[in-house]
Enzyme design. Structure first.
Site, mmCIF file in Angstrom:
data_model
loop_
_atom_site.group_PDB
_atom_site.id
_atom_site.type_symbol
_atom_site.label_atom_id
_atom_site.label_comp_id
_atom_site.label_asym_id
_atom_site.label_seq_id
_atom_site.Cartn_x
_atom_site.Cartn_y
_atom_site.Cartn_z
ATOM 1 N N ASN A 149 0.837 -1.206 0.000
ATOM 2 C CA ASN A 149 0.000 0.000 0.000
ATOM 3 C C ASN A 149 0.871 1.255 0.000
ATOM 4 O O ASN A 149 0.569 2.228 -0.694
ATOM 5 C CB ASN A 149 -0.968 -0.003 1.187
ATOM 6 C CG ASN A 149 -2.217 -0.816 0.895
ATOM 7 O OD1 ASN A 149 -3.045 -0.415 0.084
ATOM 8 N ND2 ASN A 149 -2.331 -1.968 1.531
ATOM 9 N N ARG A 202 2.965 1.551 25.874
ATOM 10 C CA ARG A 202 2.129 1.932 24.721
ATOM 11 C C ARG A 202 2.006 3.455 24.568
ATOM 12 O O ARG A 202 2.116 4.004 23.478
ATOM 13 C CB ARG A 202 0.747 1.307 24.893
ATOM 14 C CG ARG A 202 -0.097 1.322 23.651
ATOM 15 C CD ARG A 202 -1.325 0.477 23.851
ATOM 16 N NE ARG A 202 -1.045 -0.929 23.644
ATOM 17 C CZ ARG A 202 -1.012 -1.527 22.454
ATOM 18 N NH1 ARG A 202 -1.222 -0.823 21.361
ATOM 19 N NH2 ARG A 202 -0.776 -2.798 22.328
ATOM 20 N N MET A 239 -0.019 -2.795 11.980
ATOM 21 C CA MET A 239 -0.673 -3.822 12.773
ATOM 22 C C MET A 239 -0.489 -3.565 14.261
ATOM 23 O O MET A 239 0.079 -4.392 14.983
ATOM 24 C CB MET A 239 -0.134 -5.203 12.394
ATOM 25 C CG MET A 239 -0.272 -5.502 10.923
ATOM 26 S SD MET A 239 -1.927 -5.162 10.312
ATOM 27 C CE MET A 239 -2.331 -6.753 9.701
ATOM 28 N N ASN A 252 -7.198 4.741 7.728
ATOM 29 C CA ASN A 252 -6.720 3.360 7.744
ATOM 30 C C ASN A 252 -7.281 2.630 6.522
ATOM 31 O O ASN A 252 -8.376 2.941 6.056
ATOM 32 C CB ASN A 252 -7.206 2.667 9.026
ATOM 33 C CG ASN A 252 -6.742 1.226 9.133
ATOM 34 O OD1 ASN A 252 -5.598 0.900 8.807
ATOM 35 N ND2 ASN A 252 -7.624 0.350 9.588
ATOM 36 N N HIS A 255 -8.419 -1.165 5.375
ATOM 37 C CA HIS A 255 -8.733 -2.456 5.991
ATOM 38 C C HIS A 255 -9.243 -3.426 4.920
ATOM 39 O O HIS A 255 -10.072 -3.047 4.090
ATOM 40 C CB HIS A 255 -9.781 -2.280 7.094
ATOM 41 C CG HIS A 255 -10.063 -3.553 7.822
ATOM 42 N ND1 HIS A 255 -9.216 -4.055 8.791
ATOM 43 C CD2 HIS A 255 -11.070 -4.452 7.697
ATOM 44 C CE1 HIS A 255 -9.702 -5.206 9.227
ATOM 45 N NE2 HIS A 255 -10.821 -5.464 8.590
ATOM 46 N N GLU A 266 -7.340 -2.341 -2.757
ATOM 47 C CA GLU A 266 -6.845 -1.503 -1.659
ATOM 48 C C GLU A 266 -5.982 -0.376 -2.210
ATOM 49 O O GLU A 266 -6.121 0.780 -1.821
ATOM 50 C CB GLU A 266 -5.991 -2.337 -0.684
ATOM 51 C CG GLU A 266 -6.768 -3.306 0.163
ATOM 52 C CD GLU A 266 -5.884 -3.987 1.195
ATOM 53 O OE1 GLU A 266 -4.970 -3.363 1.742
ATOM 54 O OE2 GLU A 266 -6.103 -5.189 1.449
HETATM 55 C C1 GAR Z 1 -3.226 -4.953 3.835
HETATM 56 O O1 GAR Z 1 -4.049 -5.972 3.335
HETATM 57 C C2 GAR Z 1 -3.998 -4.070 4.794
HETATM 58 O O2 GAR Z 1 -5.324 -3.825 4.415
HETATM 59 C C3 GAR Z 1 -3.937 -4.894 6.043
HETATM 60 O O3 GAR Z 1 -2.617 -5.363 6.081
HETATM 61 C C4 GAR Z 1 -2.147 -5.530 4.754
HETATM 62 C C5 GAR Z 1 -0.833 -4.773 4.608
HETATM 63 O O4 GAR Z 1 -0.264 -5.017 3.351
HETATM 64 N N1 GAR Z 1 -4.275 -4.125 7.206
HETATM 65 C C6 GAR Z 1 -4.988 -4.607 8.227
HETATM 66 O O5 GAR Z 1 -5.376 -5.756 8.274
HETATM 67 C C7 GAR Z 1 -5.267 -3.623 9.333
HETATM 68 N N2 GAR Z 1 -6.231 -4.161 10.245
HETATM 69 P P1 GAR Z 1 0.899 -4.118 2.813
HETATM 70 O O6 GAR Z 1 1.965 -4.044 3.915
HETATM 71 O O7 GAR Z 1 1.420 -4.855 1.611
HETATM 72 O O8 GAR Z 1 0.353 -2.759 2.460
#
Ligand code: GAR
Length: 202
Positions: free
Chosen positions: A14, A65, A90, A107, A109, A174
């Site tokens: 992304n 945190r 994450m 964000n 998702h 995405e």
């Molecule tokens: C993506 O699918 C994103 O939507 C998801 O992690 C992946 C990251 O991929 N995010 C979540 O699940 C957040 N809850 P990337 O590092 O290749 O962009």
């Protein structure tokens, strides 16, 4: 031009979509800094290749945190960031990050929220047996994956799909809606009205 801070944890496809859009003058914004909570995230390599500043804030460097998020805010301010993009970040974020950037954090998702929030939304969709899933961009609020929705795109699920084939097809969408969301946000075209967002020109 708005300045973007991108938060990542992993491979960063992304992030790459945002970098590509910026390089092709399609983003309407500038990626000021990429921050990872994993020191080995491949997305950091992508940022370095594109000559974008990188910062690492991990559980190890900031075990508390609250301190973790405060350090992230410090970096975002240092780089004069206007908009924060969680691109595969994450990690649950706290009000210490949300407050200073209220309504300025988005964000991406991998499901049609409010279905399948949280971890591994693609596997959740397969397990549930839905025929259509997709992806969502939304404004980040304190409640996980529950802020006002900006854009959504659907993806059909095929009988032959595995978690990985499905995740791959969702990713393509995405990348499209994330870039579009950043464009709209940078142009000031997204207006939040309670739970709903209104997009100028729609
Ligand atoms: C993506 O699918 C994103 O939507 C998801 O992690 C992946 C990251 O991929 N995010 C979540 O699940 C957040 N809850 P990337 O590092 O290749 O962009």
């Amino acid at each position: 031009m708005k300045r973007i801070g991108v938060l990542i944890s992993g491979r960063g496809t992304n992030l790459q979509a945002l970098i590509d859009a910026q390089q092709q003058d399609r983003l309407g914004a500038e990626i000021a800094v990429v921050i990872s909570n994993k020191s080995k995230a491949y997305g950091l390599e992508r940022a370095r290749t594109a000559n974008i500043s990188t910062e690492i804030v991990t559980k190890k460097t900031h075990p508390v945190r609250e301190e973790h998020d405060k350090r992230v805010v410090e970096i975002l301010k240092q780089y004069n960031v206007d908009i924060v993009v969680l691109a595969g970040y994450m990690r649950l974020i706290t009000e210490h990050l949300i407050k200073p950037f209220e309504n300025k954090i988005i964000n991406i998702h991998p499901s049609l929220l409010p279905a399948f929030p949280g971890i591994d939304a693609q596997q959740q969709a397969l397990d549930y047996g839905v025929k259509i899933t997709g992806c969502t961009t939304h404004v980040v609020t304190i409640e996980m994956d529950a802020g006002p929705i900006i854009l959504q795109e659907y993806v059909p699920i095929f009988d032959t799909d595995t978690r990985d084939t499905l995740a791959e097809r969702i990713l393509e969408k995405e990348h499209e809606i994330l870039v579009e969301t950043v464009q709209l946000l940078s142009e000031g075209k997204i207006h939040i009205q309670g739970r709903r967002t209104k997009i100028n020109g729609e």
